[in-house]
Design an enzyme around this catalytic site. Sequence first.
Site, PDB file in Angstrom:
ATOM      1  CE1 TYR A 129     -17.863 -38.940 -15.265  1.00  0.00           C
ATOM      2  CE2 TYR A 129     -19.939 -38.491 -15.690  1.00  0.00           C
ATOM      3  CZ  TYR A 129     -18.853 -38.734 -15.826  1.00  0.00           C
ATOM      4  OH  TYR A 129     -18.994 -40.444 -16.485  1.00  0.00           O
ATOM      5  CE  LYS A 149     -17.498 -38.336 -18.542  1.00  0.00           C
ATOM      6  NZ  LYS A 149     -16.547 -38.479 -19.620  1.00  0.00           N
TER       7      LYS A 149
HETATM    8  N1  NAP Z   1     -20.112 -46.454 -16.720  1.00  0.00           N
HETATM    9  C1  NAP Z   1     -20.763 -45.577 -17.122  1.00  0.00           C
HETATM   10  O1  NAP Z   1     -21.743 -45.287 -16.566  1.00  0.00           O
HETATM   11  C2  NAP Z   1     -20.785 -44.302 -17.658  1.00  0.00           C
HETATM   12  C3  NAP Z   1     -21.629 -43.617 -18.575  1.00  0.00           C
HETATM   13  C4  NAP Z   1     -21.335 -42.455 -19.065  1.00  0.00           C
HETATM   14  C5  NAP Z   1     -20.175 -42.006 -19.946  1.00  0.00           C
HETATM   15  N2  NAP Z   1     -19.230 -43.056 -18.838  1.00  0.00           N
HETATM   16  C6  NAP Z   1     -18.037 -42.716 -18.871  1.00  0.00           C
HETATM   17  O2  NAP Z   1     -16.953 -43.062 -20.044  1.00  0.00           O
HETATM   18  C7  NAP Z   1     -15.746 -43.695 -19.684  1.00  0.00           C
HETATM   19  C8  NAP Z   1     -15.298 -45.171 -19.418  1.00  0.00           C
HETATM   20  O3  NAP Z   1     -15.888 -45.817 -17.955  1.00  0.00           O
HETATM   21  P1  NAP Z   1     -16.239 -46.787 -17.264  1.00  0.00           P
HETATM   22  O4  NAP Z   1     -16.978 -46.649 -17.514  1.00  0.00           O
HETATM   23  O5  NAP Z   1     -15.348 -47.539 -18.624  1.00  0.00           O
HETATM   24  O6  NAP Z   1     -15.584 -46.701 -15.701  1.00  0.00           O
HETATM   25  P2  NAP Z   1     -13.674 -47.872 -15.981  1.00  0.00           P
HETATM   26  O7  NAP Z   1     -14.390 -49.698 -15.840  1.00  0.00           O
HETATM   27  O8  NAP Z   1     -13.907 -47.736 -14.297  1.00  0.00           O
HETATM   28  O9  NAP Z   1     -12.667 -47.378 -16.823  1.00  0.00           O
HETATM   29  C9  NAP Z   1     -12.285 -46.736 -16.489  1.00  0.00           C
HETATM   30  C10 NAP Z   1     -10.765 -46.146 -17.189  1.00  0.00           C
HETATM   31  O10 NAP Z   1     -10.028 -45.398 -17.281  1.00  0.00           O
HETATM   32  C11 NAP Z   1      -8.515 -45.358 -16.722  1.00  0.00           C
HETATM   33  N3  NAP Z   1      -7.904 -44.271 -15.746  1.00  0.00           N
HETATM   34  C12 NAP Z   1      -8.942 -44.174 -14.677  1.00  0.00           C
HETATM   35  N4  NAP Z   1      -8.269 -42.792 -14.470  1.00  0.00           N
HETATM   36  C13 NAP Z   1      -7.107 -42.918 -15.583  1.00  0.00           C
HETATM   37  C14 NAP Z   1      -5.703 -42.334 -15.555  1.00  0.00           C
HETATM   38  N5  NAP Z   1      -5.471 -41.301 -14.915  1.00  0.00           N
HETATM   39  N6  NAP Z   1      -5.586 -42.279 -16.655  1.00  0.00           N
HETATM   40  C15 NAP Z   1      -5.494 -43.112 -18.229  1.00  0.00           C
HETATM   41  N7  NAP Z   1      -5.908 -44.176 -17.700  1.00  0.00           N
HETATM   42  C16 NAP Z   1      -7.149 -44.023 -16.257  1.00  0.00           C
HETATM   43  C17 NAP Z   1      -8.722 -46.517 -15.886  1.00  0.00           C
HETATM   44  O11 NAP Z   1      -7.949 -47.542 -15.653  1.00  0.00           O
HETATM   45  P3  NAP Z   1      -6.510 -48.062 -14.488  1.00  0.00           P
HETATM   46  O12 NAP Z   1      -7.265 -48.216 -13.299  1.00  0.00           O
HETATM   47  O13 NAP Z   1      -6.063 -49.135 -14.668  1.00  0.00           O
HETATM   48  O14 NAP Z   1      -6.165 -46.481 -15.181  1.00  0.00           O
HETATM   49  C18 NAP Z   1     -10.315 -46.994 -17.004  1.00  0.00           C
HETATM   50  O15 NAP Z   1      -9.254 -47.989 -17.725  1.00  0.00           O
HETATM   51  C19 NAP Z   1     -15.027 -42.283 -19.130  1.00  0.00           C
HETATM   52  O16 NAP Z   1     -14.893 -41.279 -19.997  1.00  0.00           O
HETATM   53  C20 NAP Z   1     -16.393 -42.556 -17.988  1.00  0.00           C
HETATM   54  O17 NAP Z   1     -16.682 -41.351 -17.838  1.00  0.00           O
HETATM   55  C21 NAP Z   1     -19.148 -44.547 -19.078  1.00  0.00           C
END
Ligand code: NAP
Length: 258
Positions: A163, A167
Site C-alpha cells: 500500500y 501511495k
Molecule cells: N482512511 C484512512 O485512514 C486513509 C488514510 C490515507 C489515505 N486514505 C485513502 O483515502 C481514499 C479513500 O479511502 P477511505 O478511507 O475513504 O476508504 P473507504 O471508506 O473504504 O472508501 C473507499 C472507496 O473506494 C471505493 N472503491 C474501492 N475499490 C474500488 C474500485 N475497484 N473501483 C471503484 N471504487 C472503489 C469504495 O466504493 P465501493 O466499495 O462501493 O466500490 C469506497 O467508496 C483511498 O485512496 C485511501 O487509500 C485513507
Amino acid sequence: MTKKYKKLFDLSGKVAIVTGSSRGIGASIAEALAEFGASVVLSSRSKEAVDEVANKIQENGYDAMACECHVGEEDHLKNLIDTTLKKYDKIDILVNNAGINPVFDRLENADEKLFNKIMDINVKAAFKLSNMAMKHMKNNKSGSIINISSVEGQKPDKGLGVYSISKAAISMLTKSQAKEWGKYGIRSNAICPGLIKTKLSSALWQNEEMLELWLKDLPIRKAAEPEEISGIAVYLASEASSYTTGETFNVDGGYMIN
Ligand SMILES: NC(=O)c1ccc[n+]([C@@H]2O[C@H](COP(=O)([O-])OP(=O)(O)OC[C@H]3O[C@@H](n4cnc5c(N)ncnc54)[C@H](OP(=O)(O)O)[C@@H]3O)[C@@H](O)[C@H]2O)c1
C-alpha cells in the site's frame, strides 16, 4: 464590502468527478464540492451505494449524479468520462480517490497477484483516468486533478508495505502531471491523509491497542472524521489554489512531524 476572497472558493458552474465516493473520504469530498457549487459525478463499484449519496446531495439542493465505475476496468473508466461529458459537456475537477488496502501483512508474504491488484486500483486507475480527463481539460485550458495519496507513501508502517509503495507512486504521479500539464492550465495536487475513520482503516482505529499505538505520539491526539479532509479538497479544486500545483498536503494531525 465586496466578497472578493469568498468567491475564490466558489465552484459554481464547475463539473467534478470523484471516484470511490460511495462512502468515507470520497463521499465527503463529493458532498463538499457540491455544497460549494460544483455539479458532481459520484462513482464506485456499487451503483446503489453511490445513488444513495448522490440522492442525499440532491435532497440538500445541490447537483449530483451517480455512475457505476470499477476503476480497475478500462471500459468503466471510459464510461465514467463519457457519462460526465454527455450530461455536463466538460470536466473541471477530477478526484482520484478510490483506493484499497486488502491486507495487513509483511512484504515477503505479498504475492504478485496482490501487488498487481493494489497497483491496479491505487495507481494505474488514477494514471489512466487522469489521461482520459486531461484531454478535455486541455481543450478548456483549465483543470484541477486531486489525487488521494497517504502519509504511508512517505513513512511506511509495518504490514502496509505494498500500500505504501502505491501511495508513494501516486504522489510522484501528481508531480509528473503538474510538470507536464501546467502549460495546459491543468494543476495536479495530492492529499495525504493520516488516520481517518473509514472502512478502509477500520482495522487500525477499531482496535484499541492499535489505535493507542498510533495516537501515542500524535500531536492532535485523535483519528479524524472523513469531513476533515474536505476543506483542503475544496481549496485544491477552486481558484483559491490557482498558483498551487505538484504539491502534496499532509492532513494527518501532525503525524509527519514525528
Ligand atoms: N482512511 C484512512 O485512514 C486513509 C488514510 C490515507 C489515505 N486514505 C485513502 O483515502 C481514499 C479513500 O479511502 P477511505 O478511507 O475513504 O476508504 P473507504 O471508506 O473504504 O472508501 C473507499 C472507496 O473506494 C471505493 N472503491 C474501492 N475499490 C474500488 C474500485 N475497484 N473501483 C471503484 N471504487 C472503489 C469504495 O466504493 P465501493 O466499495 O462501493 O466500490 C469506497 O467508496 C483511498 O485512496 C485511501 O487509500 C485513507
